[in-house]
Design an enzyme around this catalytic site. Structure first.
Site, PDB file in Angstrom:
ATOM      1  N   SER A 103      46.363  80.640  80.239  1.00  0.00           N
ATOM      2  CA  SER A 103      47.008  79.432  80.637  1.00  0.00           C
ATOM      3  C   SER A 103      46.098  78.213  80.602  1.00  0.00           C
ATOM      4  O   SER A 103      45.772  77.798  79.304  1.00  0.00           O
ATOM      5  CB  SER A 103      46.795  79.705  82.094  1.00  0.00           C
ATOM      6  OG  SER A 103      47.587  78.862  83.042  1.00  0.00           O
ATOM      7  N   ASP A 225      58.696  81.972  81.611  1.00  0.00           N
ATOM      8  CA  ASP A 225      57.359  81.405  82.450  1.00  0.00           C
ATOM      9  C   ASP A 225      57.619  80.366  82.812  1.00  0.00           C
ATOM     10  O   ASP A 225      57.768  79.231  82.136  1.00  0.00           O
ATOM     11  CB  ASP A 225      56.636  81.614  81.221  1.00  0.00           C
ATOM     12  CG  ASP A 225      55.188  81.073  81.646  1.00  0.00           C
ATOM     13  OD1 ASP A 225      55.014  80.544  82.792  1.00  0.00           O
ATOM     14  OD2 ASP A 225      53.886  81.357  80.754  1.00  0.00           O
ATOM     15  N   HIS A 253      54.058  84.318  84.042  1.00  0.00           N
ATOM     16  CA  HIS A 253      52.875  83.762  83.333  1.00  0.00           C
ATOM     17  C   HIS A 253      51.617  84.535  82.961  1.00  0.00           C
ATOM     18  O   HIS A 253      50.694  83.797  82.471  1.00  0.00           O
ATOM     19  CB  HIS A 253      52.621  82.326  84.203  1.00  0.00           C
ATOM     20  CG  HIS A 253      51.692  81.590  83.817  1.00  0.00           C
ATOM     21  ND1 HIS A 253      52.044  80.889  82.420  1.00  0.00           N
ATOM     22  CD2 HIS A 253      50.313  81.118  83.989  1.00  0.00           C
ATOM     23  CE1 HIS A 253      50.985  79.988  82.149  1.00  0.00           C
ATOM     24  NE2 HIS A 253      50.071  80.049  83.029  1.00  0.00           N
TER      25      HIS A 253
END
Length: 272
Positions: A103, A225, A253
């Site tokens: 991320s 996602d 995610h």
């Protein structure tokens, strides 16, 4: 609280660094995303600890990091987190390190590698986004109004926000225990720091940094996602010369929690 000299001066203490696995193996550094801690990598470690020197750490404000080291000025951009990564690598004397960033940590890794590429042998970007907010022809997945609303809700009720957003980030609605686990991770992060980190994360724009990447790079993109949708992953891939893009069959995610075996296999295939 005034930061102690130890908290600031020793990155291994400040960032709660743990080193596992083969001390003679190639180093692989796992860097967690917003609201998480190094615990999100625990299912990944068994795939690497026999052959690799596994480095885990917490960003300041998360997990077992030293909260006294948090400085709003330093961490008002992702550059502060990139500096921490470089200090950890230097403290451990790592070379040719594989950096796995999930991320927002994907951009942290890019910033660190762009500052000193000599320390890095490869970048693995899991669910990366160079900018979350839509801009002209660029589609980051969120309108600015959506991000502002998200941040306002986070400011007013962090724990409630966490309980709502974590399951959405995780996806895999047929496995609610994963959403609960991510929510628990969010709840271990200091709320004041989390609010600041959220603004830095969701309002950052690192698009120009992508073209400067000179380290071999793998982009790993999950299905469905909601934080970093497929077009965002493709954009990151297209802007980093020579990078590889792999579409995972996992959804959500956080494939490091929902499908660690597949994620590990893809990473091992890349770094060989």
């Amino acid at each position: 609280m005034i930061p102690t000299a130890e908290a600031i001066g020793d990155p291994l203490v400040r960032n709660n660094v743990r080193v596992l696995g083969n001390p003679n193996g190639r180093p692989i550094v796992f860097s967690h995303g917003f609201g998480c801690s190094q615990e999100v990598w625990r299912h990944m470690v068994p795939f690497f600890e026999r052959d690799y020197r596994v480095v885990l750490f917490d960003h300041v404000g998360a997990g077992g990091s030293n909260l006294a080291a948090y400085d709003h000025g330093k961490y008002d951009s992702l550059d502060g987190y990139a500096q921490d990564v470089l200090e950890i690598i230097d403290a451990l004397g790592l070379t040719q390190a594989v950096f796995v960033g999930h991320s927002v940590s994907a951009m942290v890794g890019i910033l660190a590698a762009n500052r000193d590429s000599s320390r890095f042998g490869a970048l693995v970007l899991v669910g990366p986004s160079a900018r979350y907010v839509d801009d002209a022809e660029y589609r980051g997945g969120f309108a600015r109004a959506d991000i502002d609303s998200l941040l306002d809700t986070l400011d007013s009720n962090y724990l409630g926000w966490s309980a709502t957003i974590a399951p959405l980030m995780m996806g895999n609605s047929d496995r609610p225990e994963l959403g609960r686990e991510l929510t628990e991770n969010f709840c271990t992060t200091d709320p004041t720091i989390a609010r600041h980190f959220a603004r830095v994360t969701f309002l950052s724009d690192n698009r120009r940094d992508l073209a400067r990447v000179s380290v071999p790079t793998l982009v790993l993109q999950s299905r469905e996602d909601v934080i970093a949708p497929a077009p965002v992953g493709r954009y990151v891939h297209e802007q980093i010369s020579g990078s590889q893009l792999v579409m995972l069959t996992s959804s959500g995610h956080c494939p490091n929690l929902s499908d660690p075996a597949q994620l590990a296999r893809r990473i091992l295939d890349f770094i060989g």
